[in-house]
Design a protein around this motif. Structure first.
Motif, PDB file in Angstrom:
ATOM      1  N   ALA A  41     -47.319 117.988  27.001  1.00  0.00           N
ATOM      2  CA  ALA A  41     -46.590 117.671  25.763  1.00  0.00           C
ATOM      3  C   ALA A  41     -47.464 117.954  24.550  1.00  0.00           C
ATOM      4  O   ALA A  41     -47.003 118.527  23.541  1.00  0.00           O
ATOM      5  N   GLY A  42     -48.747 117.570  24.630  1.00  0.00           N
ATOM      6  CA  GLY A  42     -49.663 117.846  23.525  1.00  0.00           C
ATOM      7  C   GLY A  42     -49.857 119.326  23.294  1.00  0.00           C
ATOM      8  O   GLY A  42     -49.936 119.785  22.147  1.00  0.00           O
ATOM      9  N   PHE A  43     -49.928 120.096  24.375  1.00  0.00           N
ATOM     10  CA  PHE A  43     -50.073 121.549  24.259  1.00  0.00           C
ATOM     11  C   PHE A  43     -48.864 122.174  23.561  1.00  0.00           C
ATOM     12  O   PHE A  43     -49.013 122.995  22.650  1.00  0.00           O
ATOM     13  N   LEU A  44     -47.667 121.773  23.961  1.00  0.00           N
ATOM     14  CA  LEU A  44     -46.455 122.319  23.334  1.00  0.00           C
ATOM     15  C   LEU A  44     -46.406 121.978  21.845  1.00  0.00           C
ATOM     16  O   LEU A  44     -46.032 122.819  21.010  1.00  0.00           O
ATOM     17  N   MET A  45     -46.809 120.767  21.507  1.00  0.00           N
ATOM     18  CA  MET A  45     -46.800 120.375  20.091  1.00  0.00           C
ATOM     19  C   MET A  45     -47.890 121.095  19.307  1.00  0.00           C
ATOM     20  O   MET A  45     -47.724 121.364  18.110  1.00  0.00           O
ATOM     21  N   SER A  46     -49.003 121.423  19.947  1.00  0.00           N
ATOM     22  CA  SER A  46     -50.042 122.177  19.235  1.00  0.00           C
ATOM     23  C   SER A  46     -49.560 123.589  18.908  1.00  0.00           C
ATOM     24  O   SER A  46     -49.861 124.128  17.835  1.00  0.00           O
ATOM     25  N   VAL A  47     -48.790 124.191  19.840  1.00  0.00           N
ATOM     26  CA  VAL A  47     -48.203 125.507  19.572  1.00  0.00           C
ATOM     27  C   VAL A  47     -47.231 125.417  18.403  1.00  0.00           C
ATOM     28  O   VAL A  47     -47.255 126.244  17.473  1.00  0.00           O
ATOM     29  N   ALA A  48     -46.377 124.390  18.433  1.00  0.00           N
ATOM     30  CA  ALA A  48     -45.427 124.196  17.336  1.00  0.00           C
ATOM     31  C   ALA A  48     -46.169 123.964  16.020  1.00  0.00           C
ATOM     32  O   ALA A  48     -45.780 124.493  14.962  1.00  0.00           O
ATOM     33  N   GLY A  49     -47.250 123.176  16.075  1.00  0.00           N
ATOM     34  CA  GLY A  49     -48.020 122.894  14.876  1.00  0.00           C
ATOM     35  C   GLY A  49     -48.635 124.142  14.262  1.00  0.00           C
ATOM     36  O   GLY A  49     -48.664 124.293  13.030  1.00  0.00           O
ATOM     37  N   MET A  50     -49.105 125.059  15.105  1.00  0.00           N
ATOM     38  CA  MET A  50     -49.685 126.296  14.584  1.00  0.00           C
ATOM     39  C   MET A  50     -48.640 127.113  13.832  1.00  0.00           C
ATOM     40  O   MET A  50     -48.896 127.621  12.732  1.00  0.00           O
ATOM     41  N   PHE A  51     -47.448 127.223  14.397  1.00  0.00           N
ATOM     42  CA  PHE A  51     -46.392 127.981  13.722  1.00  0.00           C
ATOM     43  C   PHE A  51     -45.949 127.296  12.426  1.00  0.00           C
ATOM     44  O   PHE A  51     -45.832 127.936  11.381  1.00  0.00           O
ATOM     45  N   ILE A  52     -45.727 125.995  12.501  1.00  0.00           N
ATOM     46  CA  ILE A  52     -45.255 125.269  11.315  1.00  0.00           C
ATOM     47  C   ILE A  52     -46.295 125.321  10.203  1.00  0.00           C
ATOM     48  O   ILE A  52     -45.999 125.646   9.049  1.00  0.00           O
ATOM     49  N   GLY A  53     -47.537 124.986  10.551  1.00  0.00           N
ATOM     50  CA  GLY A  53     -48.590 124.936   9.537  1.00  0.00           C
ATOM     51  C   GLY A  53     -48.900 126.285   8.924  1.00  0.00           C
ATOM     52  O   GLY A  53     -49.240 126.381   7.737  1.00  0.00           O
ATOM     53  N   SER A  54     -48.784 127.360   9.706  1.00  0.00           N
ATOM     54  CA  SER A  54     -49.098 128.695   9.186  1.00  0.00           C
ATOM     55  C   SER A  54     -47.963 129.261   8.342  1.00  0.00           C
ATOM     56  O   SER A  54     -48.204 130.028   7.405  1.00  0.00           O
ATOM     57  N   LEU A  55     -46.718 128.896   8.650  1.00  0.00           N
ATOM     58  CA  LEU A  55     -45.571 129.459   7.944  1.00  0.00           C
ATOM     59  C   LEU A  55     -45.181 128.647   6.710  1.00  0.00           C
ATOM     60  O   LEU A  55     -44.515 129.170   5.805  1.00  0.00           O
ATOM     61  N   LEU A  56     -45.575 127.377   6.653  1.00  0.00           N
ATOM     62  CA  LEU A  56     -45.305 126.576   5.458  1.00  0.00           C
ATOM     63  C   LEU A  56     -46.176 127.056   4.298  1.00  0.00           C
ATOM     64  O   LEU A  56     -47.213 127.695   4.502  1.00  0.00           O
ATOM     65  N   PRO A  57     -45.794 126.747   3.059  1.00  0.00           N
ATOM     66  CA  PRO A  57     -46.667 127.068   1.912  1.00  0.00           C
ATOM     67  C   PRO A  57     -48.052 126.463   2.117  1.00  0.00           C
ATOM     68  O   PRO A  57     -48.182 125.315   2.547  1.00  0.00           O
ATOM     69  N   GLN A  58     -49.067 127.233   1.836  1.00  0.00           N
ATOM     70  CA  GLN A  58     -50.438 126.816   2.111  1.00  0.00           C
ATOM     71  C   GLN A  58     -50.989 125.937   0.994  1.00  0.00           C
ATOM     72  O   GLN A  58     -50.860 126.257  -0.191  1.00  0.00           O
TER      73      GLN A  58
END
Length: 480
Positions: free
Chosen positions: A452-469
């Motif tokens: 579960a943590g691994f799946l959320m880390s993948v989601a976090g990378m996409f969300i954090g990189s695509l959101l305004p920096q």
């Protein structure tokens, strides 16, 4: 006589390690062996480092208690890790001319991500190195007939491994593991030949195991079982990739092709040769079923040593224990050095200590960290002994933190140009925020916490990189 031969073997190993120390002239020699190692040495290091106590003692015990499906993390996941690292990571990382894998996180995402990843990588080694030291304690205890307790054996084993790792660093690991790989292969093949003759041949052992459904591998066709199966494969298969010991072996190669193929071939050799201890353990079930049944309920990790001590001649016992010590010490030395280098280079340097350390001071610092980490590992091994934690379980649990924290930023940083530092923060934050509560509160049933943590880390990378920096300056402005 048996103890005398074992002591002689330990002295030879220490001697090789001390000779290797003469090749260390600076920190880079100590950490990467001057990036000068040929294919056969790199392959031997990869094989011998991963062919550890869990492969000879832990995995066979799990196989006898469960079936082939119980080995999904190791050797299946472990072999997958080495092949994937060689094919998809070794060349790219080698070209970056890094000292540690933690340096990648600093170059790609900044100092804070480097420290967080470095802490996660270092923590993951506690279980793995402790498993090797625990196994050394078990061997010394059995060799002495119980005169040396397992706790005392742990202290002796830790001292021996520290002695030759402390001064020679990666050169000691390279030369001793090459010598130890030869002992491992010759020794275990000889023992397998003797045991096969006692059990009636290789084919009858395999047929008996098949008839008892020991080769059952695939999970049941339901969501919970399939997720647990995939999680077991990926925890070690992916979680071991962002590890200093794997990187260090590839990075010590004399060129990038050696880095790639030394890792891949070492992984394939490990997978194939891991079948030998399984064969030995199941043969014990046929040769002495009463002993095997007793140890299965007591301590299944003692089955192979007990088989050798009770049924094989003295020469075979000498060879077995020499091979077993080679297995354990080759893994222990490499996995003791790896986290120590990460701590000194990626955590202490530039944080607690000024970054402009001279090369000599950096070498001294690394050696101090090696000694300190050896103390921590020994204490952890003694604690695990008191809680009756098995060797295979200790190794299996070691890679959860790197799967959650370090794997996604590594892959995204190498293969996704839009990955950002903010994405790395999100990946680490969401991964940890998901994994840790589940690990503490919901360890049974449902989705495995680290998956579960691994799946959320993948989601976090996409969300954090695509959101305004949000830059550092913006964060300071928002704070005011």
């Amino acid at each position: 006589m048996l103890v005398g031969f074992v002591v002689l073997y330990l002295v030879v190993s220490i001697g090789i390690g001390m000779y290797a120390a003469t090749k260390v002239h600076n920190a880079r020699d100590y950490i990467t062996a001057g990036r000068s190692l040929p294919l056969y040495i790199v392959m031997a290091m990869v094989f011998a480092t991963w062919f550890g106590a869990e492969t000879v003692l832990g995995i066979p015990a799990t196989f006898l208690k469960e079936d082939m499906g119980g080995l999904i993390s190791d050797p299946f996941g472990a072999s997958l890790c080495l092949v994937l690292f060689g094919l998809f990571f070794a060349r790219k990382l080698y070209r970056m001319n890094l000292l540690t894998i933690g340096d990648f996180y600093r170059q790609r995402f900044g100092r804070k991500v480097e420290v967080i990843a470095g802490v996660a990588i270092a923590l993951s080694y506690l279980g793995w190195v402790s498993a090797q030291i625990t196994a050394l304690g078990l061997v010394f205890s059995m060799l002495s007939g119980g005169d040396i307790t397992q706790a005392q054996g742990i202290l002796i084993g830790a001292a021996v491994v520290l002695m030759y790792t402390l001064y020679g660093g990666m050169w000691s690991v390279a030369l001793t593991t090459f010598f130890q790989m030869i002992i491992i292969v010759i020794g275990l093949f000889y023992i397998a030949w003797l045991v096969a003759d006692m059990a009636g041949g290789v084919a009858p052992v395999i047929q008996h195991a098949a008839a008892n459904n020991k080769f059952h591998f695939w999970p049941e066709l339901n969501a919970v079982a399939m997720v647990a199966f995939i999680s077991g494969l990926l925890t070690m298969g992916f979680g071991s990739i962002p590890q200093q010991d794997v990187f260090q072996r590839a990075n010590s190669s004399k060129n990038e092709n050696v880095a790639v193929w030394g890792t891949v071939l070492g992984g394939v050799a490990y997978f194939i040769f891991a079948a030998v201890p399984l064969f030995l353990a199941y043969s014990a079930n046929l040769i002495d079923p009463a002993l095997t049944a007793k140890l299965l309920s007591d301590d299944a990790q003692k089955i192979l040593p007990a088989l050798v001590a009770g049924h094989l001649p003295l020469l075979a016992q000498v060879i077995f224990y020499g091979a077993l010590l080679a297995v354990i010490m080759s893994t222990a030395s490499g996995t003791l050095l790896a986290p120590s280098v990460t701590i000194s280079e990626n955590i202490l340097k530039g944080w607690l200590i000024r970054r402009n350390l001279s090369d000599h001071k950096m070498l001294v610092l690394t050696r101090w960290v090696v000694a300190s980490f050896a103390v921590c590992v020994t204490l952890y091994a003694l604690w695990a002994l008191g809680t009756n934690t098995g060797i295979h379980k200790m190794v299996e649990s070691a890679y959860k933190v790197t799967l959650v924290v370090a794997f996604t930023p590594l892959v995204a940083g190498l293969y996704w140009s839009r990955a950002t530092t903010q994405g790395a923060y999100f990946a680490i934050g969401l991964g940890l925020a998901t994994w840790l509560p589940l690990e503490w509160l919901a360890t049974e049933g449902g989705i495995p916490p680290q998956f579960a943590g691994f799946l959320m880390s993948v989601a976090g990378m996409f969300i954090g990189s695509l959101l305004p920096q949000v830059t550092g300056a913006q964060r300071q402005h928002q704070a005011h």
